[in-house]
Design a protein around this motif. Structure first.
Motif, short mmCIF file in Angstrom:
data_model
loop_
_atom_site.label_atom_id
_atom_site.label_comp_id
_atom_site.label_asym_id
_atom_site.label_seq_id
_atom_site.Cartn_x
_atom_site.Cartn_y
_atom_site.Cartn_z
N TYR A 260 4.13 15.24 -7.67
CA TYR A 260 5.23 14.30 -7.46
C TYR A 260 5.14 13.64 -6.09
N VAL A 261 4.60 14.34 -5.09
CA VAL A 261 4.40 13.74 -3.77
C VAL A 261 3.30 12.69 -3.84
N VAL A 262 2.23 12.99 -4.58
CA VAL A 262 1.15 12.03 -4.77
C VAL A 262 1.68 10.76 -5.44
N GLU A 263 2.46 10.93 -6.49
CA GLU A 263 2.97 9.77 -7.24
C GLU A 263 3.92 8.94 -6.39
N ARG A 264 4.81 9.59 -5.63
CA ARG A 264 5.74 8.85 -4.77
C ARG A 264 5.01 8.11 -3.67
N THR A 265 3.99 8.74 -3.10
CA THR A 265 3.23 8.08 -2.03
C THR A 265 2.49 6.87 -2.58
N ARG A 266 1.83 7.02 -3.71
CA ARG A 266 1.12 5.89 -4.32
C ARG A 266 2.10 4.75 -4.62
N ALA A 267 3.26 5.10 -5.17
CA ALA A 267 4.26 4.07 -5.49
C ALA A 267 4.74 3.34 -4.24
N SER A 268 4.86 4.05 -3.12
CA SER A 268 5.32 3.41 -1.89
C SER A 268 4.28 2.44 -1.36
N TYR A 269 3.01 2.79 -1.46
CA TYR A 269 1.94 1.87 -1.04
C TYR A 269 1.95 0.62 -1.91
N ILE A 270 2.10 0.80 -3.20
CA ILE A 270 2.11 -0.35 -4.11
C ILE A 270 3.31 -1.24 -3.83
N GLU A 271 4.48 -0.63 -3.62
CA GLU A 271 5.67 -1.44 -3.34
C GLU A 271 5.50 -2.24 -2.05
N ALA A 272 4.92 -1.62 -1.03
CA ALA A 272 4.68 -2.35 0.22
C ALA A 272 3.75 -3.53 -0.02
N TYR A 273 2.67 -3.31 -0.76
CA TYR A 273 1.73 -4.39 -1.06
C TYR A 273 2.41 -5.52 -1.80
N GLU A 274 3.17 -5.19 -2.83
CA GLU A 274 3.78 -6.23 -3.66
C GLU A 274 4.86 -6.99 -2.91
N ARG A 275 5.65 -6.30 -2.11
CA ARG A 275 6.72 -6.97 -1.38
C ARG A 275 6.16 -7.89 -0.30
N ILE A 276 5.13 -7.43 0.40
CA ILE A 276 4.58 -8.22 1.49
C ILE A 276 3.81 -9.43 0.97
N THR A 277 2.94 -9.22 0.00
CA THR A 277 2.06 -10.31 -0.46
C THR A 277 2.70 -11.18 -1.53
N GLY A 278 3.73 -10.67 -2.22
CA GLY A 278 4.30 -11.41 -3.35
C GLY A 278 3.42 -11.36 -4.58
N ARG A 279 2.40 -10.52 -4.55
CA ARG A 279 1.49 -10.37 -5.68
C ARG A 279 1.78 -9.07 -6.42
N ARG A 280 1.45 -9.07 -7.69
CA ARG A 280 1.63 -7.86 -8.48
C ARG A 280 0.36 -7.01 -8.40
N TRP A 281 0.52 -5.72 -8.19
CA TRP A 281 -0.64 -4.81 -8.17
C TRP A 281 -1.03 -4.45 -9.59
N GLU A 282 -2.29 -4.66 -9.89
CA GLU A 282 -2.78 -4.34 -11.25
C GLU A 282 -4.03 -3.51 -11.15
#
Length: 282
Positions: A260-282
């Motif tokens: 669950y820590v791995v999943e939350r950390t990965r999700a936080s990285y993705i959210e930062a990427y998407e919010r900053i760049t305006g791009r969707r992570w795929e």
């Protein structure tokens, strides 16, 4: 390609024509240890975010990127950057706009951060009157960087170079903070790497304004006087500090991370990427 270096989270290769290939792995480090549990896609997310930021900062400072050569292994796709060789500056270049981390600890002891006198009565996560340059030593792997003053940095690299480091670092921070603000994020602080190319130019290198090199906080949740939610590996640090981890002896290897820590950390990285760049992570 020839493998020439293994860092905490990166592998470095040299191509036949003398270029460097920086490959970001999914390894995660905390408290000067590399954990045994990787964060899936972390290397790709941070590489793609750095590439995006290099474009946003190109008018402020040139960078070390060069066109990717042919023959890059398929397993490096999305997580590798081709770069020119640089003579790296032996100083960690850090800008702070908010009081947290080692800066907070130093302020509580001395009322200063890296020799910069700050107003009395600041709390954790307080916004500083203006961003400040807070350099640090580059400690060997497994040891802590030590905060130093601008005068100490000048003694290491010369006054002219130290002034350039300060100017570039603060300019990168201000541009990054302004862009992140539009995405509803605060850049509390950031660390950048600079080095000289063969022509003597200072170039931006390594990674830039990623969750591994910066603290990003959601602006709508910012409240001085307490720890902030952070889009970085603070999730990992918090778990290692918890009774659940059972890691009291810091000289020993950290325990594996739960899923669950791995999943939350990965999700936080993705959210930062998407919010900053305006791009969707795929």
């Amino acid at each position: 390609m020839k493998h020439i270096y293994s860092g905490k989270v990166r592998e470095v290769y040299e191509t036949d024509d003398g270029l460097l290939l920086l490959v970001a792995t999914d390894r995660v480090s905390a408290y000067d240890h590399v954990l045994v549990t990787p964060i899936p896609d972390k290397g790709k997310i941070l590489t793609q975010l750095s590439l995006w930021w290099f474009e946003q900062l190109a008018d402020i400072v040139p960078n070390h990127l060069v066109p990717a050569p042919a023959g890059i292994p398929a397993e490096f796709a999305g997580r590798a950057m081709a770069c020119r060789k640089l003579s790296m500056v032996p100083v960690e270049c850090v800008a702070r706009g908010y009081l947290t981390g080692s800066g907070l600890a130093e302020y509580r002891r001395t009322g200063r951060v890296c020799g910069v006198v700050l107003p009395p009565g600041l709390a954790e996560a307080s916004r500083l009157p203006e961003p400040i340059f807070t350099p640090a030593t580059k400690a060997p792997r497994g040891e802590h960087d030590i905060n130093i003053s601008l005068a100490d940095a000048a003694a290491r690299v010369g006054a002219d170079v130290a002034g350039q480091l300060e100017d570039i670092t603060l300019a990168v921070y201000r541009r990054g903070a302004a862009i992140a603000e539009k995405a509803g994020l605060i850049v509390a602080d950031t660390k950048i790497e600079l080095g000289f190319d063969a022509e003597g130019r200072l170039l931006l290198a390594d990674e830039v304004l990623t969750p591994d090199s910066s603290r990003f906080w959601p602006a709508d949740q910012w409240q001085p006087g307490r720890p902030q939610r952070s889009f970085d590996k603070q999730i990992v640090r918090d778990w290692l500090d918890s009774p659940e981890a059972g890691w009291q002896e810091r000289g020993t290897e950290p325990p594996p991370l739960p899923s669950y820590v791995v999943e939350r950390t990965r999700a936080s990285y993705i959210e930062a990427y998407e919010r900053i760049t305006g791009r969707r992570w795929e």
